[in-house]
Structure formats: structure tokens, C-alpha cells
Design an enzyme around this catalytic site. Structure first.
Site, PDB file in Angstrom:
ATOM      1  N   GLU A 229      -0.690  -9.288  -0.031  1.00  0.00           N
ATOM      2  CA  GLU A 229      -2.107  -9.467   0.315  1.00  0.00           C
ATOM      3  C   GLU A 229      -2.999  -9.550  -0.929  1.00  0.00           C
ATOM      4  OE1 GLU A 229      -1.721  -6.110   3.049  1.00  0.00           O
ATOM      5  OE2 GLU A 229      -2.600  -7.354   4.616  1.00  0.00           O
TER       6      GLU A 229
ATOM      7  N   GLU B   7       4.696  -4.897   7.585  1.00  0.00           N
ATOM      8  CA  GLU B   7       3.924  -3.831   8.247  1.00  0.00           C
ATOM      9  C   GLU B   7       4.370  -3.497   9.660  1.00  0.00           C
ATOM     10  OE1 GLU B   7       2.599  -6.121   6.267  1.00  0.00           O
ATOM     11  OE2 GLU B   7       0.971  -5.271   5.073  1.00  0.00           O
TER      12      GLU B   7
ATOM     13  N   ALA C  40       0.870  -1.177   0.000  1.00  0.00           N
ATOM     14  CA  ALA C  40       0.000   0.000   0.000  1.00  0.00           C
ATOM     15  C   ALA C  40       0.908   1.228   0.000  1.00  0.00           C
ATOM     16  CB  ALA C  40      -0.891  -0.018   1.231  1.00  0.00           C
TER      17      ALA C  40
ATOM     18  N   GLY D 122       0.659  -4.915   1.119  1.00  0.00           N
ATOM     19  CA  GLY D 122      -0.556  -5.006   0.307  1.00  0.00           C
ATOM     20  C   GLY D 122      -0.337  -5.785  -0.989  1.00  0.00           C
TER      21      GLY D 122
HETATM   22  N1  CO8 Z   1       4.519   3.079  -1.057  1.00  0.00           N
HETATM   23  C1  CO8 Z   1       4.868   4.220  -1.700  1.00  0.00           C
HETATM   24  N2  CO8 Z   1       5.942   4.321  -2.525  1.00  0.00           N
HETATM   25  C2  CO8 Z   1       6.686   3.216  -2.671  1.00  0.00           C
HETATM   26  C3  CO8 Z   1       6.403   2.009  -2.037  1.00  0.00           C
HETATM   27  C4  CO8 Z   1       5.242   1.960  -1.197  1.00  0.00           C
HETATM   28  N3  CO8 Z   1       4.833   0.837  -0.566  1.00  0.00           N
HETATM   29  N4  CO8 Z   1       7.354   1.099  -2.359  1.00  0.00           N
HETATM   30  C5  CO8 Z   1       8.190   1.731  -3.196  1.00  0.00           C
HETATM   31  N5  CO8 Z   1       7.808   3.006  -3.392  1.00  0.00           N
HETATM   32  C6  CO8 Z   1       8.465   4.034  -4.212  1.00  0.00           C
HETATM   33  C7  CO8 Z   1       9.707   4.601  -3.526  1.00  0.00           C
HETATM   34  O1  CO8 Z   1       9.362   5.589  -2.584  1.00  0.00           O
HETATM   35  C8  CO8 Z   1      10.473   5.140  -4.710  1.00  0.00           C
HETATM   36  O2  CO8 Z   1       9.900   6.356  -5.084  1.00  0.00           O
HETATM   37  P1  CO8 Z   1      10.880   7.598  -5.496  1.00  0.00           P
HETATM   38  O3  CO8 Z   1      11.603   7.134  -6.719  1.00  0.00           O
HETATM   39  O4  CO8 Z   1       9.928   8.715  -5.761  1.00  0.00           O
HETATM   40  O5  CO8 Z   1      11.788   7.820  -4.343  1.00  0.00           O
HETATM   41  C9  CO8 Z   1      10.159   4.151  -5.822  1.00  0.00           C
HETATM   42  O6  CO8 Z   1       8.959   3.447  -5.407  1.00  0.00           O
HETATM   43  C10 CO8 Z   1      11.246   3.104  -6.017  1.00  0.00           C
HETATM   44  O7  CO8 Z   1      11.489   2.498  -4.761  1.00  0.00           O
HETATM   45  P2  CO8 Z   1      12.956   2.364  -4.110  1.00  0.00           P
HETATM   46  O8  CO8 Z   1      13.834   3.472  -4.573  1.00  0.00           O
HETATM   47  O9  CO8 Z   1      12.777   2.189  -2.648  1.00  0.00           O
HETATM   48  O10 CO8 Z   1      13.437   1.005  -4.802  1.00  0.00           O
HETATM   49  P3  CO8 Z   1      14.485  -0.035  -4.209  1.00  0.00           P
HETATM   50  O11 CO8 Z   1      14.782  -0.987  -5.304  1.00  0.00           O
HETATM   51  O12 CO8 Z   1      15.618   0.655  -3.538  1.00  0.00           O
HETATM   52  O13 CO8 Z   1      13.681  -0.830  -3.052  1.00  0.00           O
HETATM   53  C11 CO8 Z   1      11.809  -1.960  -2.080  1.00  0.00           C
HETATM   54  C12 CO8 Z   1      12.574  -1.617  -3.383  1.00  0.00           C
HETATM   55  C13 CO8 Z   1      12.655  -2.876  -1.199  1.00  0.00           C
HETATM   56  C14 CO8 Z   1      10.522  -2.677  -2.495  1.00  0.00           C
HETATM   57  C15 CO8 Z   1      11.477  -0.657  -1.336  1.00  0.00           C
HETATM   58  O14 CO8 Z   1      10.873   0.249  -2.237  1.00  0.00           O
HETATM   59  C16 CO8 Z   1      10.541  -0.836  -0.188  1.00  0.00           C
HETATM   60  O15 CO8 Z   1      10.944  -1.313   0.864  1.00  0.00           O
HETATM   61  N6  CO8 Z   1       9.263  -0.462  -0.365  1.00  0.00           N
HETATM   62  C17 CO8 Z   1       8.272  -0.538   0.690  1.00  0.00           C
HETATM   63  C18 CO8 Z   1       7.843  -1.951   0.897  1.00  0.00           C
HETATM   64  C19 CO8 Z   1       6.848  -2.024   2.024  1.00  0.00           C
HETATM   65  O16 CO8 Z   1       7.171  -1.771   3.164  1.00  0.00           O
HETATM   66  N7  CO8 Z   1       5.609  -2.396   1.680  1.00  0.00           N
HETATM   67  C20 CO8 Z   1       4.545  -2.503   2.647  1.00  0.00           C
HETATM   68  C21 CO8 Z   1       3.825  -1.216   2.777  1.00  0.00           C
HETATM   69  S1  CO8 Z   1       2.638  -1.280   4.068  1.00  0.00           S
HETATM   70  C22 CO8 Z   1       1.332  -2.069   3.414  1.00  0.00           C
HETATM   71  O17 CO8 Z   1       1.368  -2.532   2.314  1.00  0.00           O
HETATM   72  C23 CO8 Z   1       0.147  -2.176   4.284  1.00  0.00           C
HETATM   73  C24 CO8 Z   1      -1.022  -2.887   3.626  1.00  0.00           C
HETATM   74  C25 CO8 Z   1      -2.236  -2.785   4.491  1.00  0.00           C
HETATM   75  C26 CO8 Z   1      -2.784  -1.375   4.456  1.00  0.00           C
HETATM   76  C27 CO8 Z   1      -3.904  -1.248   5.382  1.00  0.00           C
HETATM   77  C28 CO8 Z   1      -4.469   0.155   5.371  1.00  0.00           C
HETATM   78  C29 CO8 Z   1      -5.078   0.531   6.647  1.00  0.00           C
END
Ligand code: CO8
Length: 274
Positions: A111, A131, A63, A108
């Protein structure tokens, strides 16, 4: 639509989340567009869906953390409900949905893949529920579906530790049905990437499903899903009812008559979905 592409190839609909610059993270707009796309699938012609992400790096990286970062308690609940409603629509969608997981499936992303009937992945796929490292719970069904799909103990381990797992481990614990790698020729040159092989396998599986009697396939999905939610005696009643319903279809009459017909020259016609 800005973040969803929908293509129909024969009887298979391919839904691609196209927010590649954010690794296909799910913001409200993506969820709304996905919801609308599902509402517009033509169930008279499309018999199986494939869900994937744009690019070769990420299926869905979760998400949208930026959008979630400022939510209040009630907004958080509303965002959780928005995701849950779309994911439940996928899970209970009348026709099967195959997740073609082409990279990160985190939070997400993991999920949404678990709301699909079948998960296939490329060998660069990474699954996880990170999360608790962000101060939240898996809020799009992760606490419920992971425990049902793998085991409560394994789900608790993955969720409490927030540890990501690679494709081979996801396969070992039964989270994905198959993992696809790149193909190489004798000299070691790549002839098809892992993602190309993944999509080819997903399309082949979807086309195979689409060739079977559509009402029977739909009833199987319903029987499995609804049966898993009740005790075994009630589940068998669910099965009996859906089995019985098939005997009101032309496809059942044709499928059995075709088998019983001893003329080996005959060619099987496509099922009619009625
Ligand atoms: N949300 C928003 N932006 C994201 C997300 C995300 N989940 N994941 C990646 N991005 C964006 C980055 O911010 C980046 O944007 P920008 O270029 O503008 O800086 C772009 O995508 C590329 O990402 P990275 O530069 O970080 O790429 P890397 O190759 O270095 O890393 C990863 C890849 C490991 C996947 C890393 O991006 C990461 O850790 N992402 C987050 C993963 C994460 O924690 N996901 C879980 C999120 S929480 C969730 O999903 C909850 C679900 C339930 C919601 C319930 C609601 C109440």
C-alpha cells in the site's frame, strides 16, 4: 529518529525505513517519523524522493501485526487513519516519489508503494495484500489504489485470495515499472546485487526527474493525480490551469528560449525552480 533515515544526495532525498529486525513493518512510531520526515523535506532544494527499506530482504512487510492484534474498533479506525494520512501525504507530496521496492511489499508495504508515483523493484520483491488471511481488510488504501493501478478484477483477485505475487508478475500486471536483477561478469561472479542495481536505477531516474523544470514536474503530478479523480471534461480544465501557470515561471521562459537559441555552443543551465 529511530526508524527513518533521510539522506540528501544532490537534488534527491532518500527516505529509508530502518526497522530491519521486523522487516521494516509499519508501527505507529514508523508512521509518525515518516510523517515528520516528509514535513521537513526542503522543497527549495530537493526535487524528487526515493523511498526504500533497510536491508536486502524487505521493503516493508506490512503494518505491525503485533500492534494491531489488540486494537478495538475505534483504535483500528484511528490506526487506519494514521496510515492513510501519511500515505496520502506521500501521494500528494509536491515532488515525485519513487518507491525502490527491495524485497517484501506486503499489506501496508504494498500500500505504501502504491502511494508513490513510480514503483521499481529488485527481482526478489514480493507483492501482496494478505489482510483477509489475518481477518482484516487492506486498511491503508489498498482496496482503492490497487483497483485504480492495475484493474478492479485483478485487484479483487489479489485481495480476495490474499495470494502474494513475485516481481515478474507484478511487472506483467503493471504494478511495477521495472524489475532489476544482479549483474554478473563472464565467469558468473556477481558484480552488483539486485538491490544495488535497483538503487542505482532509482537514483538515476530521480536525478533525471530532478533536472527537469521543477514547477512543470510538480504541475504534471498534480494534473495527473487530480485529473484521475474527476470526469474528463473537468480533468482537462485542471490540466489547462496547471499548463497556464507554467507561463508565469522563469523556467518556462528559459527552457523555450534555450531551445530557440541557434547557438549550438551554449550549455543549458540548471532550472531555477521559479
Ligand atoms: N508485523 C510485525 N512484525 C513482522 C511483520 C509484520 N507485518 N512481518 C515480519 N515481522 C517480524 C517477524 O515477527 C519476525 O520478528 P521476530 O524475529 O521477532 O520473530 C521478523 O519480522 C522476521 O520475520 P520472519 O521470521 O517471519 O521472516 P520470514 O523470512 O520467515 O518471513 C514474511 C517473511 C513472509 C514476510 C513473514 O514475516 C510474514 O508473513 N510477515 C507478515 C506479512 C503480512 O501479513 N503483512 C501484512 C500485515 S497486515 C497489513 O499490513 C494491514 C495494512 C492495513 C492496516 C490498516 C490498519 C487499520
Amino acid at each position: 529518529m529511530e526508524y527513518i533515515a533521510y539522506d540528501v544526495k544532490g537534488a534527491v532525498g532518500v527516505i529509508t525505513i530502518t526497522r530491519e529486525r521486523a522487516l521494516n513493518a509499519l508501527n505507529s512510531q514508523v508512521l509518525d517519523e515518516l510523517n515528520e520526515t516528509l514535513d521537513n523535506v526542503d522543497l527549495d532544494t530537493v526535487r524528487c524522493l526515493v523511498l526504500t527499506g533497510a536491508g536486502s530482504k524487505s521493503f516493508v512487510a506490512g503494518a505491525d501485526i503485533g500492534e494491531m492484534s489488540t486494537l478495538t474498533k475505534s483504535e483500528g479506525e484511528a490506526f487506519g487513519k494514521k496510515g492513510n494520512d501519511v500515505f496520502r501525504k506521500l501521494e500528494t507530496f509536491p515532488i515525485p516519489v519513487i518507491a525502490a521496492v527491495n524485497g517484501f511489499a506486503l499489506g501496508g508495504g504494498c500500500e505504501i508503494s502504491m502511494s508513490c508515483d513510480i514503483r521499481l523493484c529488485s527481482d526478489n520483491a514480493v507483492f501482496g495484500q494478505p489482510e483477509v488471511g489475518l481477518g482484516i481488510t487492506p486498511g491503508f488504501g489498498g482496496t482503492q489504489r490497487l483497483a485504480r493501478l492495475v484493474s478492479p478484477g485483478m485487484a479483487k483477485q489479489l485481495i480476495y485470495t490474499a495470494r502474494n505475487i513475485k516481481a515478474d508478475e507484478a511487472y506483467r500486471i503493471g504494478l511495477v515499472n521495472a524489475v532489476y536483477s544482479a549483474s554478473k561478469d563472464e565467469e558468473g561472479n556477481v558484480t552488483a546485487t539486485a538491490q544495488e542495481n535497483l538503487m542505482a536505477a532509482a537514483m538515476k531516474m530521480a536525478s533525471g526527474i530532478a533536472k527537469n523544470a521543477p514547477i512543470a514536474v510538480r504541475n504534471c503530478k498534480k494534473a495527473i493525480n487530480e485529473g484521475l479523480e474527476v470526469d474528463m471534461d473537468s480533468a482537462l480544465v485542471v490540466e489547462e490551469k496547471l499548463f497556464g501557470d507554467c507561463f508565469e515561471t522563469e523556467d518556462q521562459r528559459y527552457g523555450m528560449a534555450f531551445f530557440l537559441d541557434k547557438n549550438k555552443e551554449k550549455v543549458k543551465e540548471p532550472f531555477k525552480n521559479r
